[in-house]
Design an enzyme around this catalytic site. Structure first.
Site, PDB file in Angstrom:
ATOM      1  N   ASP A  44       0.966  -1.242   0.171  1.00  0.00           N
ATOM      2  CA  ASP A  44       0.009   0.147   0.266  1.00  0.00           C
ATOM      3  C   ASP A  44       0.924   1.267  -0.047  1.00  0.00           C
ATOM      4  O   ASP A  44       0.596   2.336  -0.112  1.00  0.00           O
ATOM      5  CB  ASP A  44      -1.150   0.204   1.105  1.00  0.00           C
ATOM      6  CG  ASP A  44      -0.345  -0.023   2.623  1.00  0.00           C
ATOM      7  OD1 ASP A  44       0.916  -0.196   2.441  1.00  0.00           O
ATOM      8  OD2 ASP A  44      -1.198   0.168   3.467  1.00  0.00           O
ATOM      9  N   SER A  45       2.259   0.921  -0.023  1.00  0.00           N
ATOM     10  CA  SER A  45       3.127   2.316  -0.108  1.00  0.00           C
ATOM     11  C   SER A  45       3.052   2.858  -1.579  1.00  0.00           C
ATOM     12  O   SER A  45       3.485   3.717  -1.711  1.00  0.00           O
ATOM     13  CB  SER A  45       4.607   1.768  -0.050  1.00  0.00           C
ATOM     14  OG  SER A  45       4.698   0.799  -0.771  1.00  0.00           O
ATOM     15  N   ASP A  83      -1.319  -6.293  -0.576  1.00  0.00           N
ATOM     16  CA  ASP A  83      -1.128  -5.936   0.854  1.00  0.00           C
ATOM     17  C   ASP A  83      -2.754  -5.498   1.128  1.00  0.00           C
ATOM     18  O   ASP A  83      -3.529  -4.650   0.250  1.00  0.00           O
ATOM     19  CB  ASP A  83      -0.536  -4.516   0.819  1.00  0.00           C
ATOM     20  CG  ASP A  83       0.210  -3.835   2.254  1.00  0.00           C
ATOM     21  OD1 ASP A  83       0.139  -4.794   3.067  1.00  0.00           O
ATOM     22  OD2 ASP A  83       1.050  -3.149   2.062  1.00  0.00           O
ATOM     23  N   LYS A 112      -1.105  -9.472   2.873  1.00  0.00           N
ATOM     24  CA  LYS A 112      -0.393  -9.148   3.833  1.00  0.00           C
ATOM     25  C   LYS A 112      -1.175  -8.029   4.720  1.00  0.00           C
ATOM     26  O   LYS A 112      -1.992  -7.352   4.299  1.00  0.00           O
ATOM     27  CB  LYS A 112       0.765  -8.460   3.492  1.00  0.00           C
ATOM     28  CG  LYS A 112       1.766  -7.815   4.863  1.00  0.00           C
ATOM     29  CD  LYS A 112       3.146  -7.235   4.411  1.00  0.00           C
ATOM     30  CE  LYS A 112       3.155  -5.940   3.913  1.00  0.00           C
ATOM     31  NZ  LYS A 112       2.642  -4.837   4.733  1.00  0.00           N
ATOM     32  N   GLU A 114      -1.161  -5.848   8.558  1.00  0.00           N
ATOM     33  CA  GLU A 114      -0.522  -5.262   9.487  1.00  0.00           C
ATOM     34  C   GLU A 114      -1.043  -5.454  11.071  1.00  0.00           C
ATOM     35  O   GLU A 114      -2.422  -5.509  11.095  1.00  0.00           O
ATOM     36  CB  GLU A 114      -0.266  -3.688   9.331  1.00  0.00           C
ATOM     37  CG  GLU A 114       0.486  -3.373   8.161  1.00  0.00           C
ATOM     38  CD  GLU A 114       0.771  -1.906   8.118  1.00  0.00           C
ATOM     39  OE1 GLU A 114       0.513  -1.054   9.106  1.00  0.00           O
ATOM     40  OE2 GLU A 114       0.915  -1.249   7.211  1.00  0.00           O
ATOM     41  N   GLU A 181       9.462  -4.495  10.380  1.00  0.00           N
ATOM     42  CA  GLU A 181       9.661  -3.294  10.082  1.00  0.00           C
ATOM     43  C   GLU A 181      10.200  -2.225  11.211  1.00  0.00           C
ATOM     44  O   GLU A 181       9.244  -2.407  12.249  1.00  0.00           O
ATOM     45  CB  GLU A 181       8.359  -2.521   9.353  1.00  0.00           C
ATOM     46  CG  GLU A 181       8.677  -1.280   8.802  1.00  0.00           C
ATOM     47  CD  GLU A 181       7.808  -0.543   7.724  1.00  0.00           C
ATOM     48  OE1 GLU A 181       6.892  -1.238   7.399  1.00  0.00           O
ATOM     49  OE2 GLU A 181       7.921   0.526   7.044  1.00  0.00           O
TER      50      GLU A 181
HETATM   51  O1  KIV Z   1       3.441  -1.165   1.804  1.00  0.00           O
HETATM   52  C1  KIV Z   1       4.600  -1.401   1.815  1.00  0.00           C
HETATM   53  O2  KIV Z   1       5.248  -1.269   0.546  1.00  0.00           O
HETATM   54  C2  KIV Z   1       5.201  -2.454   2.740  1.00  0.00           C
HETATM   55  C3  KIV Z   1       6.585  -2.685   2.835  1.00  0.00           C
HETATM   56  C4  KIV Z   1       7.239  -1.469   3.104  1.00  0.00           C
HETATM   57  C5  KIV Z   1       6.966  -3.796   3.546  1.00  0.00           C
HETATM   58  O3  KIV Z   1       4.500  -2.731   3.577  1.00  0.00           O
END
Ligand code: KIV
Length: 263
Positions: A44-45, A83, A112, A114, A181
């Site tokens: 989600d970055s 994510d 993924k 969190e 992280e």
């Molecule tokens: O969103 C993302 O790119 C991430 C990584 C920084 C692990 O969660």
């Protein structure tokens, strides 16, 4: 790497060989990156790096699905992790509904989410419903407002014990690996040793079971800021700007196009 890695081989890699994870958001870069990556994370970055927002919180499930499909078009042989964005896994029912949507509408191999111990019941529910889950512990970008900023973890005995509890809870819940992280390196090493599944570090030192970087950081394309843990493997921003300047100069001087570019 021509053959897609499996969940079993990801788990078995612990203690044998560090895993390479990289983010990607589109087909173009995914195609370029996949040959040397074990896993591609559609993080989600992308809300920051691709969409230009200042944090990840406004990323939507639709956005994640769109980009996961784009990445899958470029990286046909890669293990893909999508994510789950902020607010899409607040309880078991919502999490499963949204994870099923990702699995039905994209070829993602895993999702993924969190969170540690407090998310273990959700992870267990997803895993028992056939969804492969990669956890994410330590600094949680989706929690930065609630925590008053991006805070490195593992600075006290209490934080260390919590991280170990988080890792163990996610392992017990069925996660096949997890990202760790923004954690002090010595603590991340201890957390990694406390479980049998691989911990993929970002800003967590070298003594974990693999590394992940955001591709635009790794290629030096993202100029806004550079976290301490990022290594730029090329100065992408300077290369792109210089190429663009040459193109612009040649258009203005009518040096481009030449005969070879002309029908
Ligand atoms: O969103 C993302 O790119 C991430 C990584 C920084 C692990 O969660």
């Amino acid at each position: 790497m021509s053959k897609k890695i499996t969940i079993n081989s990801i788990k078995k890699s612990k203690g044998v060989s560090p895993l390479v994870m990289i983010t990607a958001y589109d087909a173009l870069f995914a195609r370029l990156l996949e040959s040397s990556a074990d896993m591609i994370l559609v993080g989600d970055s992308l809300n920051m790096s691709f969409a230009g927002k200042s944090d990840t919180l406004s990323a939507t499930l639709e956005q994640m699905i769109y980009h996961t499909n784009a990445v899958a078009m470029g990286a046909k042989n890669s293990f893909l992790i999508c994510d789950m964005p902020f607010g899409t896994y607040t309880n078991k029912k919502e999490a499963l509904k949204n994870a099923i949507k990702v699995f039905q509408e994209t070829p993602a191999d895993a999702i993924k989410i969190e969170g540690g111990e407090e998310k273990a019941d959700i992870v267990e529910y997803l895993c028992s419903s056939g969804i492969a889950v990669c956890g994410h512990i330590g600094l949680l970008p989706q929690a930065f407002r609630g925590e008053g900023g991006y805070k490195v973890k593992g600075k006290s005995e209490e934080e260390k014990s919590q991280l170990i509890r988080d890792a163990k809870a996610l392992e017990k819940a069925g996660a096949f690996c997890m990202v760790i992280e923004g954690v002090k390196a010595d603590v991340a090493c201890e957390v990694a040793k406390s479980v049998k599944i691989p911990l993929i570090g970002i800003g967590a030192g070298k003594d974990v079971d693999g590394q992940v970087l955001v591709f635009s950081d790794m290629l030096g394309l993202f100029e806004e800021f550079t976290p301490k843990f990022v290594k730029k493997y090329m100065d992408g921003a300077a290369l792109v700007k210089s190429a663009m300047k040459s193109y612009s100069d040649e258009v203005k001087s009518r040096e481009f196009p030449q005969d070879i570019h002309t029908y």
